[in-house]
Design an enzyme around this catalytic site. Structure first.
Site, PDB file in Angstrom:
ATOM      1  N   LYS A 186      -5.939  -5.486  16.218  1.00 20.89           N
ATOM      2  CA  LYS A 186      -6.351  -4.334  15.405  1.00 20.89           C
ATOM      3  C   LYS A 186      -7.572  -3.637  16.031  1.00 20.89           C
ATOM      4  O   LYS A 186      -7.676  -2.420  16.015  1.00 20.89           O
ATOM      5  CB  LYS A 186      -6.685  -4.787  13.979  1.00 20.89           C
ATOM      6  CG  LYS A 186      -5.464  -5.038  13.109  1.00 20.89           C
ATOM      7  CD  LYS A 186      -4.734  -3.754  12.779  1.00 20.89           C
ATOM      8  CE  LYS A 186      -3.839  -3.875  11.570  1.00 20.89           C
ATOM      9  NZ  LYS A 186      -3.028  -2.659  11.363  1.00 20.89           N
ATOM     10  N   TYR A 226      -4.897 -11.387  15.158  1.00 20.10           N
ATOM     11  CA  TYR A 226      -4.719 -10.166  14.344  1.00 20.10           C
ATOM     12  C   TYR A 226      -5.911  -9.232  14.507  1.00 20.10           C
ATOM     13  O   TYR A 226      -5.758  -8.043  14.823  1.00 20.10           O
ATOM     14  CB  TYR A 226      -4.553 -10.595  12.888  1.00 20.10           C
ATOM     15  CG  TYR A 226      -4.526  -9.478  11.868  1.00 20.10           C
ATOM     16  CD1 TYR A 226      -3.485  -8.552  11.853  1.00 20.10           C
ATOM     17  CD2 TYR A 226      -5.516  -9.367  10.889  1.00 20.10           C
ATOM     18  CE1 TYR A 226      -3.439  -7.542  10.897  1.00 20.10           C
ATOM     19  CE2 TYR A 226      -5.474  -8.369   9.935  1.00 20.10           C
ATOM     20  CZ  TYR A 226      -4.432  -7.456   9.942  1.00 20.10           C
ATOM     21  OH  TYR A 226      -4.394  -6.458   8.994  1.00 20.10           O
ATOM     22  N   ARG A 243     -15.477 -13.126  -0.442  1.00 19.20           N
ATOM     23  CA  ARG A 243     -14.694 -11.910  -0.238  1.00 19.20           C
ATOM     24  C   ARG A 243     -15.026 -10.888  -1.320  1.00 19.20           C
ATOM     25  O   ARG A 243     -15.461 -11.244  -2.414  1.00 19.20           O
ATOM     26  CB  ARG A 243     -13.183 -12.218  -0.316  1.00 19.20           C
ATOM     27  CG  ARG A 243     -12.657 -13.115   0.801  1.00 19.20           C
ATOM     28  CD  ARG A 243     -12.615 -12.373   2.126  1.00 19.20           C
ATOM     29  NE  ARG A 243     -12.078 -13.207   3.186  1.00 19.20           N
ATOM     30  CZ  ARG A 243     -12.805 -13.985   3.977  1.00 19.20           C
ATOM     31  NH1 ARG A 243     -14.123 -14.053   3.816  1.00 19.20           N
ATOM     32  NH2 ARG A 243     -12.225 -14.684   4.946  1.00 19.20           N
ATOM     33  N   ASN A 301      -9.603  -6.183   1.370  1.00 16.04           N
ATOM     34  CA  ASN A 301      -8.873  -6.896   0.307  1.00 16.04           C
ATOM     35  C   ASN A 301      -8.465  -6.000  -0.862  1.00 16.04           C
ATOM     36  O   ASN A 301      -9.027  -6.089  -1.949  1.00 16.04           O
ATOM     37  CB  ASN A 301      -9.700  -8.088  -0.201  1.00 16.04           C
ATOM     38  CG  ASN A 301      -9.932  -9.110   0.898  1.00 16.04           C
ATOM     39  OD1 ASN A 301      -9.002  -9.694   1.415  1.00 16.04           O
ATOM     40  ND2 ASN A 301     -11.177  -9.288   1.284  1.00 16.04           N
ATOM     41  N   TRP A 302      -7.500  -5.140  -0.611  1.00 15.19           N
ATOM     42  CA  TRP A 302      -6.926  -4.306  -1.676  1.00 15.19           C
ATOM     43  C   TRP A 302      -5.922  -5.169  -2.433  1.00 15.19           C
ATOM     44  O   TRP A 302      -5.023  -5.759  -1.823  1.00 15.19           O
ATOM     45  CB  TRP A 302      -6.185  -3.112  -1.072  1.00 15.19           C
ATOM     46  CG  TRP A 302      -7.074  -2.176  -0.296  1.00 15.19           C
ATOM     47  CD1 TRP A 302      -8.384  -2.361   0.061  1.00 15.19           C
ATOM     48  CD2 TRP A 302      -6.685  -0.904   0.232  1.00 15.19           C
ATOM     49  NE1 TRP A 302      -8.831  -1.285   0.775  1.00 15.19           N
ATOM     50  CE2 TRP A 302      -7.821  -0.373   0.895  1.00 15.19           C
ATOM     51  CE3 TRP A 302      -5.513  -0.160   0.202  1.00 15.19           C
ATOM     52  CZ2 TRP A 302      -7.799   0.872   1.533  1.00 15.19           C
ATOM     53  CZ3 TRP A 302      -5.477   1.064   0.841  1.00 15.19           C
ATOM     54  CH2 TRP A 302      -6.620   1.585   1.493  1.00 15.19           C
ATOM     55  N   ARG A 335      -0.569 -13.842   0.963  1.00 19.28           N
ATOM     56  CA  ARG A 335      -2.035 -13.811   0.921  1.00 19.28           C
ATOM     57  C   ARG A 335      -2.545 -14.377  -0.399  1.00 19.28           C
ATOM     58  O   ARG A 335      -1.786 -14.690  -1.300  1.00 19.28           O
ATOM     59  CB  ARG A 335      -2.514 -12.378   1.155  1.00 19.28           C
ATOM     60  CG  ARG A 335      -2.381 -11.976   2.622  1.00 19.28           C
ATOM     61  CD  ARG A 335      -2.552 -10.506   2.854  1.00 19.28           C
ATOM     62  NE  ARG A 335      -1.425  -9.748   2.341  1.00 19.28           N
ATOM     63  CZ  ARG A 335      -1.277  -8.438   2.515  1.00 19.28           C
ATOM     64  NH1 ARG A 335      -2.182  -7.763   3.184  1.00 19.28           N
ATOM     65  NH2 ARG A 335      -0.240  -7.802   2.022  1.00 19.28           N
ATOM     66  N   ILE A 367       0.849  -1.200   0.000  1.00 14.37           N
ATOM     67  CA  ILE A 367       0.000   0.000   0.000  1.00 14.37           C
ATOM     68  C   ILE A 367       0.882   1.247   0.000  1.00 14.37           C
ATOM     69  O   ILE A 367       0.659   2.188  -0.753  1.00 14.37           O
ATOM     70  CB  ILE A 367      -0.965   0.001   1.202  1.00 14.37           C
ATOM     71  CG1 ILE A 367      -1.960  -1.169   1.098  1.00 14.37           C
ATOM     72  CG2 ILE A 367      -1.725   1.318   1.295  1.00 14.37           C
ATOM     73  CD1 ILE A 367      -2.824  -1.370   2.348  1.00 14.37           C
ATOM     74  N   GLU A 413     -10.873  -7.257   8.992  1.00 15.26           N
ATOM     75  CA  GLU A 413     -10.905  -8.409   9.898  1.00 15.26           C
ATOM     76  C   GLU A 413     -11.522  -8.056  11.249  1.00 15.26           C
ATOM     77  O   GLU A 413     -11.956  -8.939  11.981  1.00 15.26           O
ATOM     78  CB  GLU A 413      -9.480  -8.934  10.144  1.00 15.26           C
ATOM     79  CG  GLU A 413      -8.832  -9.556   8.949  1.00 15.26           C
ATOM     80  CD  GLU A 413      -8.742 -11.070   9.040  1.00 15.26           C
ATOM     81  OE1 GLU A 413      -8.971 -11.619  10.133  1.00 15.26           O
ATOM     82  OE2 GLU A 413      -8.466 -11.689   8.016  1.00 15.26           O
ATOM     83  N   ILE A 423      10.051   0.526  13.904  1.00 12.42           N
ATOM     84  CA  ILE A 423       9.399   1.368  14.922  1.00 12.42           C
ATOM     85  C   ILE A 423       9.419   0.727  16.312  1.00 12.42           C
ATOM     86  O   ILE A 423       9.179   1.397  17.301  1.00 12.42           O
ATOM     87  CB  ILE A 423       7.945   1.758  14.549  1.00 12.42           C
ATOM     88  CG1 ILE A 423       7.052   0.527  14.360  1.00 12.42           C
ATOM     89  CG2 ILE A 423       7.918   2.650  13.327  1.00 12.42           C
ATOM     90  CD1 ILE A 423       5.567   0.873  14.329  1.00 12.42           C
TER      91      ILE A 423
END
Length: 394
Positions: free
Chosen positions: A194, A190, A265, A219-220, A240, A34, A146, A82
């Protein structure tokens, strides 16, 4: 050329007709799928500056070349993790906006590395939220679809007509409950991490005035997504679904359908989705305090249908015959290990993003698969041939 592009970019206005001021953006995870597409768009079409933070920069190398590019000097790469880097707060302080894309977000890891998954998505994100809040900096945080878990409809009897009622399966940011499997199903590590960071960000907004936007991607997919095992990633890793199926197609192997590929999906093209993020960046008055679903409800398929469509598209773009056995069924336990569980459907309600930002996705599933598989074939086909041809050391 560069000066006319700059002139055009400086004259841009937001959705309310106000001139868009150039921002300095601290982008955490800029080197990922992304991040690389977002960096490209911001360099090509805006005057914003990017402090690009990541451990790897392979996917944005082409943007960092020092040759007199029109955006020369507007993007700088900072190689850092990070988790433990004292430079993080300083970089956030230097910026107007922080975008956090850093995450472990591959289903194969949720089961096998649940601790890393929870730490990556909750603990490691805490300092980012804290620094933004303490320094009055705006935050765009990437979450996930998710967080919704399973639909209400999935708990109804199989033959219940209510399963067909959108009220029981369409996912709304401000109304839908978040329903996860039992604690033994570690796949939800996960989603849980999140969801908790979303709640923390929301609380920082309510109690301390943090200006935030939360993005829930559905789902990008598109070029540069994930890795092709053994070619530009670990040979043992499981990426994925898009990269998994691409890898099988490139190698002429059957596509593996987990539990028969019955999960449903929706898929949205990365370039459409990045448009939505750009609108969030440049319209804070409309985006702050909101959680946005970003997906394409028109592109819904079962994973089995996705596999069948990808086989057809790949034959078209590569000229290769489909394998004799195009798909094989595998159990989730065999593919992902013990503790796997899945959500049934993921259809985003688009009311809020449409109302606030006027955004709608444009690209059909066939078109986005054609664009992506053309890229995959062009980028990897030769490398795969070499890997396959290598004699295996005994």
């Amino acid at each position: 050329m560069a000066s006319s592009a700059a002139a055009g970019a400086s004259a841009r206005v937001d959705l309310d007709g106000n001139p868009i001021k150039p921002l300095t953006i601290c982008m955490i995870g800029a080197g990922g799928f992304i991040g690389s597409h977002l960096c490209e768009k911001l360099m090509n079409e805006t005057q914003h500056k990017i402090l690009a933070l990541d451990v790897y920069n392979d996917k944005i190398k082409h943007l960092l070349e020092p040759d007199n590019l029109p955006w020369n000097g507007r993007i700088t790469f900072h190689r850092l993790n990070i988790k433990h880097d004292s430079r993080l707060e300083g970089l956030i302080k230097m910026s107007d906006l922080t975008i956090n894309l850093a995450a472990i977000c591959t289903p194969a890891d949720y089961n096998t590395r649940p601790l890393d998954t929870i730490y990556s998505n909750f603990i490691d994100a805490l300092p980012v939220v804290k620094y933004c809040s303490e320094n009055n900096k705006r935050l765009i945080h990437f979450s996930t679809c998710e967080v919704y878990g399973k639909t209400i409809g999935s708990f109804l009897p199989k033959d219940s007509p209510l399963r067909q009622d959108p009220a029981y399966y369409v996912l709304k940011e401000d109304e839908s409950p978040c329903i996860f499997g039992s604690i033994e199903k570690q796949r939800w590590s996960y989603a849980c991490a999140k969801q908790l960071i979303e709640r923390l960000i929301y609380a920082e907004g309510a109690e301390n005035g943090l200006e935030f936007t939360i993005v829930r991607p559905f789902n990008w997919i598109g070029p540069r997504m994930d890795f092709i095992p053994g070619v530009d990633g670990p040979s043992e890793g499981v990426p994925r679904v898009l990269a998994c199926f691409s890898n099988n197609l490139l190698r002429g192997e059957p596509l593996k359908l987990v539990d028969g590929g019955q999960s449903q999906r929706t898929f949205v093209y990365i370039k459409d989705a990045i448009e939505a993020v750009t609108l969030m960046i440049e319209n804070p008055a409309r985006a702050n305090g909101h959680i946005f679903n970003v997906g394409n409800p028109n592109n819904e398929v079962t994973v089995r249908q996705l596999a069948e469509m990808m086989i057809k598209v790949y034959s078209k773009v590569s000229g290769a015959q489909p394998p004799e056995t195009p798909t094989i069924d595998v159990s989730s336990k065999e593919f992902y290990g013990e503790g796997y569980d899945d959500s049934d459907k993921r259809i985003p309600d688009m009311t809020i993003i449409n109302r606030q930002l006027g955004w709608n996705p444009k690209t059909s599933l066939w078109d986005l698969l054609e664009s992506t598989l053309t890229y995959q074939h062009r980028t990897y086909a030769e490398a795969i041939k070499k890997v396959i041809a290598k004699p295996v050391a005994s």
